[in-house]
Design an enzyme around this catalytic site. Structure first.
Site, PDB file in Angstrom:
ATOM      1  N   CYS A 349       0.846  -1.082   0.172  1.00 37.56           N
ATOM      2  CA  CYS A 349      -0.044   0.006   0.121  1.00 37.56           C
ATOM      3  C   CYS A 349       0.896   1.313   0.131  1.00 37.56           C
ATOM      4  O   CYS A 349       0.532   2.159  -0.534  1.00 37.56           O
ATOM      5  CB  CYS A 349      -1.072  -0.101   1.190  1.00 37.56           C
ATOM      6  N   HIS A 489      -2.150   1.281   7.131  1.00 34.05           N
ATOM      7  CA  HIS A 489      -2.569   1.371   5.739  1.00 34.05           C
ATOM      8  C   HIS A 489      -2.221   2.886   5.187  1.00 34.05           C
ATOM      9  O   HIS A 489      -2.498   3.872   6.031  1.00 34.05           O
ATOM     10  CB  HIS A 489      -3.910   1.205   5.402  1.00 34.05           C
TER      11      HIS A 489
END
Length: 613
Positions: A349, A489
């Site tokens: 990510c 994230h």
């Protein structure tokens, strides 16, 4: 023609057999295929008359010769049946939807009722596919093709099941393993259940035991065949998995997105002849949402944002204490509100978000990961001392220390993570990424990592500014990238293309190909964002370093901000954005209510707002 020349050679043992033999006398292997000329020779009237009357002409040798003739006639009859089967098989056409073999006279597939389509080639005229060209025809069939079903005595049962089958559901299953989102989205848009399981009958219809099993769902297939983008779409449809189908530009125009990724890969270089052999990207791009988004009707804008943004990440970053969009002066008056783009949830990510924030695509080819791994490996003698000094400084603030072997072990672990696709990355990798991109990276993140229950699990250290301190400043760009960090994230933070907003301390922009947006370098409580990987000598010089590496100015409200330059988009990125935006333009045309564009405020004077403002 002599007897020797009429014999056929076995494909397995090369033994030469008599023309009447349908199996090899030596190895008993079946005769592969009867030549067209042989078929006509076997169908001569003399042989046919003998076959019909059951009599044969007298031959020397008495009863033994007669018996031999009868056996020879039986073999000829079997050969004729084989020839007839071959001809019939050659005259069948294959359905381009389910690949079932149909008779020539059939205008629709007996299995799935799909209309017969002709193929414009001499070998497959009128849809008749020869046995030799069948595999080639299957390669050229549409993407949602099915393997050939056996043409046997159970064809009626197969036909009944095929007519009753839910073909959109089966097309979605095929679409998942082939990475085609169109049939999957069509199935979901029609109200299809993403948790539906394959039955034994459906698995038999699909006829791919290596790919499909009873009880599999679309999610199982996406996981098994590593279709991460489709997996995210499917999970978003399941309760608790988020709302709506994600339709990012790279999904709408996958071919252009692939071209963009190849272009970025071609721009990766290694600077040689210097003491710092780091890899870098030779060109710079900054992604922003097109201003035309605001031309769309309100309902279409909301759909666009739902399909493009990560609403959960946006909420977390804007919640109290806010890390993003907390200044009304920056978001409203200067038009520099940042939006968190939806990102894949894999361990890549960080790299995906950096590629999105710059080029608008995901780092599917691991271009940035390889550049980071190779830079740390080749330039470890430069990265390691600064990393260790910074980590020792952080450790001393927490009153603990490590010995040399522990530092070496930690460094080896970081190098291993960098080279492993899908592995989560750490602060060092963000620092190395700033050097690969040759530009500062600003991370706006939550202060604490929390569990799904809201419990604080630990302190999040990612928020702050990462400067490419190991390069010469003249080799780097001052326009930063903005990333968001929430609960392990990363997300790309991008603005909508703003109007010109000259402010005190900033140079007015007049070039239509160049626009500026403003990124705060302070937190909501007016504290300077931390600058990572500073040495002992650089601690306390954070603001001076920011002014050296960034285009810094101060707003009328006294906020320290960095200017992010929005240069003209690269051609491929512009084409991808245009194709993605056209989808929502078409939706906007279906609305009957007229719409107008909101006029944005452009100029502010130090003497106060005018009536127009």
């Amino acid at each position: 023609m002599s007897t020797e020349r009429e014999k056929w050679a076995c494909d397995y043992c090369t033994y030469e057999n008599y023309p009447s033999a349908i199996k090899c006398t030596m190895c008993r292997a079946s005769r592969a295929l009867i030549e067209q000329s042989d078929i006509y020779e076997l169908c001569q009237p003399a042989a046919t008359s003998e076959l019909c009357t059951g009599k044969s002409s007298p031959k020397p040798g008495g009863a033994e010769a007669t018996t031999a003739n009868e056996v020879d006639l039986q073999e000829q009859f079997a050969a004729l049946q084989l020839a007839d089967d071959v001809l019939n098989d050659q005259l069948k056409w294959i359905c381009q939807r389910c690949t079932y073999q149909n008779w020539t006279r059939a205008m629709r597939c007996a299995m799935c009722s799909h209309k017969r389509q002709t193929v414009n080639s001499p070998e497959t005229a009128c849809g008749v596919v020869s046995a030799d060209n069948r595999l080639q025809a299957m390669r050229e069939s549409p993407p949602h093709d099915f393997p050939v079903a056996n043409n046997n005595s159970d064809s009626k049962r197969w036909r009944r099941h095929a007519h009753q089958a839910d073909w959109p559901w089966l097309d979605a299953c095929i679409g998942v393993i082939q990475g085609d989102a169109n049939p999957v989205e069509a199935y979901l848009a029609s109200g299809g259940d993403p948790t539906r399981q394959l039955t034994a009958t459906e698995v038999a219809l699909l006829n791919r035991p290596s790919a499909f099993d009873v009880g599999h769902t679309l999610v199982h297939l996406a996981i098994r065949f590593q279709k991460e983008d489709l997996l995210a779409t499917l999970l978003s449809q399941i309760e608790g998995g988020g709302a709506g189908i994600k339709r990012v530009p790279s999904y709408v125009a996958p071919e252009l997105a692939a071209d963009v990724r190849r272009q970025v890969a071609s721009l990766v270089r290694q600077r040689k002849g210097v003491n710092f052999p780091c890899f870098y990207v030779a060109d710079v791009a900054t992604f922003a949402l097109p201003a035309e988004v605001e031309d769309l009707p309100q309902s279409v804008q909301e759909q666009l944002y739902d399909e493009l943004l990560d609403r959960d990440a946006q909420t977390q970053l804007e919640n109290d204490p806010p890390a993003l969009n907390w200044s009304l002066e920056i978001t409203m008056r200067l038009g520099s509100r940042l939006f968190a783009l939806w990102n894949r949830s894999a361990g890549d990510c960080l790299l995906d978000s950096a590629m999105q924030a710059s080029w608008g695509v995901f780092d599917r080819d691991n271009t940035l990961r390889r550049a980071i791994a190779e830079s740390l490996r080749h330039g470890g003698h430069i990265f390691y001392p600064r990393w260790r000094e910074y980590e020792e400084l952080q450790a001393s603030l927490m009153h603990f220390s490590l010995d040399d072997s522990q530092w070496e072990e930690d460094w080896s672990g970081l190098l291993s993570l960098a080279a492993q696709p899908g592995a989560s990355l750490e602060q060092l990798h963000v620092f190395a990424l700033a050097h690969v991109l040759r530009r500062p990276i600003i991370v706006y993140g939550v202060k604490f990592v929390k569990s799904f229950r809201g419990e604080a699990l630990g302190y999040a250290r990612f928020e702050g500014v990462y400067l490419p301190l190991l390069w010469d400043r003249s080799f780097c760009h001052k326009s930063p990238l903005a990333l968001g960090y929430t609960r392990g994230h990363f997300s790309a933070l991008v603005p909508i293309e703003p109007y010109m907003n000259p402010i005190r301390g900033a140079t007015p922009v007049t070039n239509d190909d160049l626009q500026v947006t403003f990124l705060p370098l302070q937190s909501h409580d007016r504290k300077l964002l931390p600058v990572h990987f500073l040495t002992h000598a650089e601690v306390g010089m954070e603001e001076a370093l920011l002014r050296q590496w960034l285009d810094v100015c101060v707003t009328e409200g006294g906020l320290l901000v960095a200017q992010q330059r929005l240069d003209k988009r690269p051609l491929l990125v512009a084409q991808m954005i245009e194709e993605w935006l056209n989808h929502y333009r078409r939706l906007g045309q279906t609305t009957a209510a007229p719409f107008s564009r909101t006029v944005a405020v452009q100029d502010y004077s130090s003497d106060g707002d005018s009536d127009d403002e």
